[in-house]
Design a protein around this motif. Structure first.
Motif, mmCIF file in Angstrom:
data_model
loop_
_atom_site.group_PDB
_atom_site.id
_atom_site.type_symbol
_atom_site.label_atom_id
_atom_site.label_comp_id
_atom_site.label_asym_id
_atom_site.label_seq_id
_atom_site.Cartn_x
_atom_site.Cartn_y
_atom_site.Cartn_z
ATOM 1 N N THR A 186 72.617 74.202 -38.775
ATOM 2 C CA THR A 186 73.964 74.239 -38.216
ATOM 3 C C THR A 186 74.421 72.797 -38.004
ATOM 4 O O THR A 186 73.789 72.050 -37.264
ATOM 5 C CB THR A 186 73.978 75.005 -36.888
ATOM 6 N N SER B 95 69.204 96.772 -36.790
ATOM 7 C CA SER B 95 67.839 96.919 -36.273
ATOM 8 C C SER B 95 67.611 98.312 -35.705
ATOM 9 O O SER B 95 68.493 98.875 -35.057
ATOM 10 C CB SER B 95 67.598 95.903 -35.155
ATOM 11 N N GLY C 294 72.686 85.615 -24.146
ATOM 12 C CA GLY C 294 72.274 85.668 -25.550
ATOM 13 C C GLY C 294 73.075 86.744 -26.244
ATOM 14 O O GLY C 294 73.471 87.724 -25.623
ATOM 15 N N ASP D 244 60.949 84.256 -28.922
ATOM 16 C CA ASP D 244 62.305 83.932 -29.377
ATOM 17 C C ASP D 244 62.459 82.416 -29.482
ATOM 18 O O ASP D 244 62.154 81.697 -28.541
ATOM 19 C CB ASP D 244 63.328 84.495 -28.388
ATOM 20 N N VAL E 32 62.156 84.967 -44.540
ATOM 21 C CA VAL E 32 61.440 84.196 -43.538
ATOM 22 C C VAL E 32 62.318 82.999 -43.184
ATOM 23 O O VAL E 32 62.705 82.253 -44.062
ATOM 24 C CB VAL E 32 60.112 83.717 -44.154
ATOM 25 N N MET F 283 69.843 85.181 -14.051
ATOM 26 C CA MET F 283 70.973 85.449 -14.944
ATOM 27 C C MET F 283 70.468 85.480 -16.379
ATOM 28 O O MET F 283 69.559 84.741 -16.749
ATOM 29 C CB MET F 283 72.091 84.437 -14.752
ATOM 30 N N VAL F 284 71.034 86.391 -17.159
ATOM 31 C CA VAL F 284 70.572 86.553 -18.531
ATOM 32 C C VAL F 284 71.737 86.379 -19.499
ATOM 33 O O VAL F 284 72.895 86.556 -19.147
ATOM 34 C CB VAL F 284 69.926 87.945 -18.747
HETATM 35 C C1 B12 Z 1 71.267 79.989 -35.835
HETATM 36 C C2 B12 Z 1 70.458 81.270 -35.840
HETATM 37 C C3 B12 Z 1 69.090 81.164 -36.069
HETATM 38 C C4 B12 Z 1 68.383 79.840 -36.165
HETATM 39 C C5 B12 Z 1 68.110 79.269 -34.748
HETATM 40 C C6 B12 Z 1 67.990 77.738 -34.741
HETATM 41 C C7 B12 Z 1 67.775 77.169 -33.371
HETATM 42 N N1 B12 Z 1 67.090 76.047 -33.334
HETATM 43 O O1 B12 Z 1 68.221 77.676 -32.366
HETATM 44 C C8 B12 Z 1 67.105 80.265 -36.945
HETATM 45 C C9 B12 Z 1 67.401 80.105 -38.423
HETATM 46 C C10 B12 Z 1 65.846 79.525 -36.602
HETATM 47 C C11 B12 Z 1 67.015 81.754 -36.642
HETATM 48 C C12 B12 Z 1 65.830 82.465 -36.773
HETATM 49 C C13 B12 Z 1 65.759 83.845 -36.686
HETATM 50 N N2 B12 Z 1 66.775 84.676 -36.501
HETATM 51 CO CO1 B12 Z 1 68.519 84.062 -35.962
HETATM 52 N N3 B12 Z 1 70.300 83.666 -35.748
HETATM 53 C C14 B12 Z 1 71.074 82.539 -35.642
HETATM 54 C C15 B12 Z 1 72.566 82.861 -35.483
HETATM 55 C C16 B12 Z 1 73.194 82.787 -36.867
HETATM 56 C C17 B12 Z 1 73.375 81.990 -34.531
HETATM 57 C C18 B12 Z 1 72.748 81.730 -33.160
HETATM 58 C C19 B12 Z 1 73.406 80.508 -32.509
HETATM 59 O O2 B12 Z 1 72.845 79.415 -32.480
HETATM 60 N N4 B12 Z 1 74.631 80.684 -32.017
HETATM 61 C C20 B12 Z 1 75.403 79.630 -31.382
HETATM 62 C C21 B12 Z 1 75.142 79.587 -29.860
HETATM 63 C C22 B12 Z 1 75.983 78.515 -29.201
HETATM 64 O O3 B12 Z 1 75.510 80.837 -29.337
HETATM 65 P P1 B12 Z 1 74.519 81.804 -28.538
HETATM 66 O O4 B12 Z 1 73.114 81.502 -28.918
HETATM 67 O O5 B12 Z 1 74.971 83.189 -28.662
HETATM 68 O O6 B12 Z 1 74.665 81.342 -27.033
HETATM 69 C C23 B12 Z 1 75.830 81.518 -26.260
HETATM 70 C C24 B12 Z 1 75.850 82.827 -25.480
HETATM 71 O O7 B12 Z 1 75.057 83.848 -26.052
HETATM 72 C C25 B12 Z 1 75.444 82.452 -24.102
HETATM 73 N N5 B12 Z 1 74.026 82.370 -23.742
HETATM 74 C C26 B12 Z 1 72.953 82.116 -24.520
HETATM 75 N N6 B12 Z 1 71.848 82.032 -23.788
HETATM 76 C C27 B12 Z 1 72.182 82.240 -22.523
HETATM 77 C C28 B12 Z 1 71.413 82.273 -21.366
HETATM 78 C C29 B12 Z 1 72.029 82.541 -20.146
HETATM 79 C C30 B12 Z 1 71.213 82.553 -18.932
HETATM 80 C C31 B12 Z 1 73.427 82.800 -20.106
HETATM 81 C C32 B12 Z 1 74.049 83.119 -18.830
HETATM 82 C C33 B12 Z 1 74.198 82.758 -21.260
HETATM 83 C C34 B12 Z 1 73.576 82.473 -22.468
HETATM 84 O O8 B12 Z 1 75.995 81.170 -23.962
HETATM 85 C C35 B12 Z 1 75.812 80.454 -25.196
HETATM 86 C C36 B12 Z 1 76.839 79.392 -25.339
HETATM 87 O O9 B12 Z 1 78.154 79.886 -25.405
HETATM 88 C C37 B12 Z 1 72.500 84.341 -34.952
HETATM 89 C C38 B12 Z 1 73.711 85.201 -35.268
HETATM 90 C C39 B12 Z 1 74.700 85.257 -34.149
HETATM 91 N N7 B12 Z 1 75.897 85.554 -34.511
HETATM 92 O O10 B12 Z 1 74.365 85.058 -32.983
HETATM 93 C C40 B12 Z 1 71.236 84.834 -35.665
HETATM 94 C C41 B12 Z 1 70.460 86.044 -35.148
HETATM 95 C C42 B12 Z 1 70.406 86.032 -33.635
HETATM 96 N N8 B12 Z 1 69.053 85.871 -35.738
HETATM 97 C C43 B12 Z 1 68.563 86.940 -36.138
HETATM 98 C C44 B12 Z 1 67.275 87.051 -36.753
HETATM 99 C C45 B12 Z 1 66.887 88.400 -37.320
HETATM 100 C C46 B12 Z 1 66.434 85.946 -36.838
HETATM 101 C C47 B12 Z 1 65.007 85.940 -37.436
HETATM 102 C C48 B12 Z 1 64.108 87.108 -37.052
HETATM 103 C C49 B12 Z 1 65.155 85.827 -38.958
HETATM 104 C C50 B12 Z 1 63.858 85.809 -39.736
HETATM 105 N N9 B12 Z 1 63.639 86.830 -40.514
HETATM 106 O O11 B12 Z 1 63.072 84.888 -39.646
HETATM 107 C C51 B12 Z 1 64.467 84.589 -36.886
HETATM 108 C C52 B12 Z 1 63.767 84.791 -35.543
HETATM 109 C C53 B12 Z 1 63.064 83.569 -35.059
HETATM 110 C C54 B12 Z 1 62.569 83.789 -33.653
HETATM 111 N N10 B12 Z 1 61.309 84.183 -33.474
HETATM 112 O O12 B12 Z 1 63.314 83.654 -32.716
HETATM 113 C C55 B12 Z 1 69.447 88.128 -35.919
HETATM 114 C C56 B12 Z 1 69.007 89.019 -34.753
HETATM 115 C C57 B12 Z 1 69.130 90.459 -35.137
HETATM 116 C C58 B12 Z 1 68.571 91.372 -34.142
HETATM 117 N N11 B12 Z 1 68.796 92.626 -34.440
HETATM 118 O O13 B12 Z 1 67.995 91.017 -33.161
HETATM 119 C C59 B12 Z 1 70.853 87.455 -35.750
HETATM 120 C C60 B12 Z 1 71.840 88.254 -34.906
HETATM 121 C C61 B12 Z 1 71.391 87.265 -37.194
HETATM 122 C C62 B12 Z 1 71.370 88.505 -38.019
HETATM 123 N N12 B12 Z 1 72.359 89.346 -37.965
HETATM 124 O O14 B12 Z 1 70.434 88.723 -38.765
HETATM 125 N N13 B12 Z 1 68.175 82.220 -36.282
#
Ligand code: B12
Lengths: 484, 215
Positions: free
Chosen positions: A245, A150, B180, B101, A212, B177-178
């Motif tokens: 997932t 990005s 992601g 988001d 999308v 706290m933040v």
């Molecule tokens: C699954 C996923 C989706 C799913 C989400 C489904 C859902 N219902 O949640 C779907 C397919 C809908 C999606 C959509 C999109 N996504 Co997406 N998605 C992902 C993916 C593959 C995994 C996220 C996930 O669920 N991880 C599992 C959970 C358990 O982990 P986590 O979210 O990271 O959370 C942990 C920590 O981060 C932390 N945490 C999270 N939140 C918080 C909050 C607090 C307070 C604290 C302390 C900790 C904490 O604790 C959690 C548990 O351990 C990521 C890639 C990645 N590796 O992260 C891309 C990713 C985030 N997505 C991405 C993109 C681009 C999109 C889209 C724009 C794609 C599109 N063209 O439509 C859209 C955006 C939609 C929107 N407006 O938000 C990009 C972001 C890139 C960037 N530069 O920002 C990523 C990185 C993938 C990629 N490389 O392209 N996505």
């Protein structure tokens, strides 16, 4: 000015891998029809709901859930094109979708970069997008280009800046992963029109397309869908990608997860067809697993059978498929894991017959870029391509006359036949690059050097000064209007 | 009588929300003290679930359905609390994914882990503007906000949220706290957040710290 010619080498094969039987494909399609008719899909968009209402779908304005009768699904799906063209900036690199040919691109869109010189990890920028677009342009394994990281220094208009910097560094078709919403997509259409000269030309040879994503389970993204409708009107292809997932956003069983994903993709495709019959749409389901202990996103568990079943499902609907290859969970550049997880992907997805495939060169589940990783992964892709090429059997290649000349116990080094063929018989990969002492070099060292070489020597043709001026004007307007 | 507390605990441990609700209703009918039902029943149950999860015996669905059973039973028992009776919670947290988001799973998981560890969690969902966080803080009188962002374009909303808290005069009262995937410790510091955690387990430890409670 171009200093080196760009060619593309997609995977071509007549072989087909079928992991689903016809009966299973029918069962899956029936599940989708049932879900669409009885459970429905949420479309939080007034525009989308109005289109569905107009065509007789059952729309609940309160819950925003749309239920689509099967007849309507089948009728809409009858206009979806099976093959079309992805236009490139350079007409010679236009991609004509066809049976038995699989076009690849890099992964996207990461947000962190590890600088190959300093080893430091930092946020990605517009310059990184340009750098990777240039490397993509050079590599023949890359048939089109994707937003690899990005442009985080560009704020909300970053999707448009990503198009701009890609065009300045790349002559292939460009698929955006980030253009979201009507406004941004309108600007995207405007940029494509400036590049092509007219909207008719955009329709004939769309130079851009868009991914999308739907939101599993069974929800569409307002911004994504409304942006897609704008593109559909202009004849610009979109990919509807579902990422169910297993265990968290989809059932923990394969068939159930694929049914959820398929219902999402088909519901959006139906909408696109109702709004603009014949609009080009790709089908894509990239299913993954949630770790049952941590919910961590896992793309490569030990059992990932039927990895490319969605490709067959797409074809069963009469749609072209986007398959996902690569996307290792390893955060390391060259660990055993980072190569092993993805090694068979290009071969399998080529055999499954996906029309386009994304995903080479990122680490840490699509988030982390090492610029040199794409050079390493490029080898895996070529390996798959070579594996599927035919072996030539002819008097020349059988070489019976040479064998009889050498006789039992002799050697072939002094044969003219050997001199003729030995140079090309062994194709060198990154692991077989010699140093001045005839020793094999470390592949990473070679990959880094190659990145430097490409950036120094490969200069793809840029848009004309006139076009660039117009693009700059569009970017300025967009920055002013949207950043406000 | 203690039998009823055990049954409530067991319903949470077994992950049976329907049973938990039925038992809670029955307990009130029998005239049992709702606070006792919570502290001697449900809380004991969720503690056990937490232990089983920590030891690796329970997987996420067991943890989440257990937390659901507790939440459903609380909906019956909490309104029945009298006078100044209050459920003992470590702190009240408002949790959500920021505007623009739609990534949900990480946020939800953080919420479940907090609930299982004795926090009261108000999950406001995905795509939530700063104002929704502010409203929720006022509504449930929270002292911690957890904001999730998975996109590089939406991370910036976390900063807006902090500004909005400032403007609402709440910044002194609530810790932010933040988290992601694209969020880093450094980013959190830069936008003036009180903490960052990279996964759900560290999020719980962070929340304990922010609540000034022993870990
Ligand atoms: C699954 C996923 C989706 C799913 C989400 C489904 C859902 N219902 O949640 C779907 C397919 C809908 C999606 C959509 C999109 N996504 Co997406 N998605 C992902 C993916 C593959 C995994 C996220 C996930 O669920 N991880 C599992 C959970 C358990 O982990 P986590 O979210 O990271 O959370 C942990 C920590 O981060 C932390 N945490 C999270 N939140 C918080 C909050 C607090 C307070 C604290 C302390 C900790 C904490 O604790 C959690 C548990 O351990 C990521 C890639 C990645 N590796 O992260 C891309 C990713 C985030 N997505 C991405 C993109 C681009 C999109 C889209 C724009 C794609 C599109 N063209 O439509 C859209 C955006 C939609 C929107 N407006 O938000 C990009 C972001 C890139 C960037 N530069 O920002 C990523 C990185 C993938 C990629 N490389 O392209 N996505």
């Amino acid at each position: 000015m171009s200093t080196s010619q760009t060619i593309i080498t997609p995977i071509k094969t007549d072989l087909k891998l079928n992991c689903l039987t016809d009966e299973q494909l029918s069962q899956l399609q029936e599940a989708t029809l049932q879900i669409l008719e009885t459970v429905g899909v949420k479309f939080p968009s007034d525009k989308a709901m109005a289109i569905f209402e107009e065509h007789g779908a059952q729309v609940d304005r309160e819950t925003q859930i749309v239920r689509i009768p099967r007849e309507l699904v089948m009728q809409a799906m009858s206009t979806v094109p099976r093959y079309f063209t992805l236009g490139a900036r350079n007409p010679e690199l236009d991609l004509q979708l066809q049976d038995g040919v699989t076009f690849f691109t890099n992964d996207g869109c990461g947000h962190d970069v590890v600088d190959s010189k300093t080893g430091e990890r930092r946020a990605s920028t517009k310059a990184d997008v340009g750098m990777m677009a240039r490397i993509n342009d050079y590599l023949s394994s890359m048939s089109f280009s994707w937003t690899m990281v990005s442009a985080q220094d560009c704020g909300v208009t970053s999707p448009l800046h990503e198009i701009d910097i890609t065009w300045r560094n790349n002559t292939k078709h460009y698929q955006s992963v980030t253009m979201m919403g009507e406004e941004i997509c309108r600007y995207g259409v405007e940029m494509a029109t400036v590049l092509r000269g007219s909207i008719e030309e955009v329709r004939q040879r769309p130079p851009i397309s868009l991914i999308v994503c739907s939101i599993a389970p069974l929800v569409q993204d307002k911004e994504a869908i409304e942006g897609a409708l704008v593109l559909g009107e202009a004849g610009i292809p979109i990919v509807v990608m579902s990422m169910p997932t297993m265990g968290t956003t989809a059932p923990a069983t394969y068939a159930g997860a694929l049914a959820v994903g398929d219902a999402e993709v088909i519901s959006a495709t139906v909408l696109m067809q109702l709004a603009n019959p014949g609009a080009p749409v790709f089908h894509s389901i990239l299913h993954a697993w949630a770790d049952p202990r941590t919910a961590a996103y896992v793309g490569y568990p030990l059992d990932s059978r039927a990895r490319y079943a969605p490709v067959e499902m797409a074809h069963h609907w009469g749609m072209p498929a986007l398959g996902g290859a690569f996307g290792t969970e390893s955060p390391e550049l060259d660990s055993w894991q980072s190569a092993a997880e993805v090694a068979t992907d290009p071969l399998l997805v080529g055999l499954a017959g996906a029309e386009i495939v994304t995903g080479i060169g990122l680490r840490d589940s699509y988030t982390l870029l090492y610029p040199e990783a794409i050079i390493l992964d490029d080898d895996l892709l070529h390996q798959a391509r070579y594996s599927l090429l035919n072996m030539e059997v002819s008097p020349e290649t059988l070489a019976i006359d040479v064998i009889s000349k050498v006789q039992p116990g002799g050697h072939f080094l002094s044969q003219k036949h050997t001199r003729k063929h030995m140079r090309t018989a062994m194709v060198r990969g990154v692991c077989h690059q010699l140093d001045s002492e005839g020793k094999y070099r470390h592949p990473v060292e070679y990959a880094r050097e190659k990145v430097t070489w490409i950036l120094k020597n490969h200069h793809p043709e840029t848009p004309s000064a006139e076009v660039q001026k117009e693009i700059n004007r569009i970017l300025e307007t967009a920055d002013k209007e949207l950043k406000g | 009588m203690s039998d009823m507390f055990e049954k409530l605990a067991q319903a949470v441990i077994d992950g049976e929300p329907e049973d938990a609700v039925a038992l809670a209703t029955e307990a009130l009918d029998q005239g049992l003290d709702p606070l006792d039902c919570i502290t001697k029943g449900l809380t004991k149950g969720i503690q056990k679930v937490g232990e089983l999860f920590a030891s690796g015996e329970y997987y996420l669905p067991e943890l989440i359905i257990g937390a659901d059973a507790m939440k459903d039973a609380l909906e019956i028992l909490e309104p029945a609390l009298v006078g100044d009776q209050k459920r003992d919670v470590v702190a009240t947290v408002v949790l959500g994914t920021v505007q623009g988001d739609l990534h949900e799973i990480g946020k939800t998981l953080v919420g479940t882990m907090l609930t299982a560890n004795g926090f009261r969690v108000k999950d406001i969902g995905v795509d939530q503007p700063a104002s929704a966080f502010v409203e929720a803080v006022k509504e449930v009188d929270a002292t911690i906000i957890g904001a999730s962002a998975l996109l590089t374009t939406t991370m910036l909303q976390q900063e807006k949220l902090i500004q909005a808290l400032d403007e609402a005069g709440l910044r002194q009262k609530v810790k932010v706290m933040v988290g992601g995937a694209p969020v880093t410790d450094e980013f959190a510091k830069r936008i003036g957040a009180d903490g960052y955690a990279e996964d759900a387990i560290s999020a719980v430890n962070l929340a304990y710290r922010l609540a000034d409670a022993p870990v």
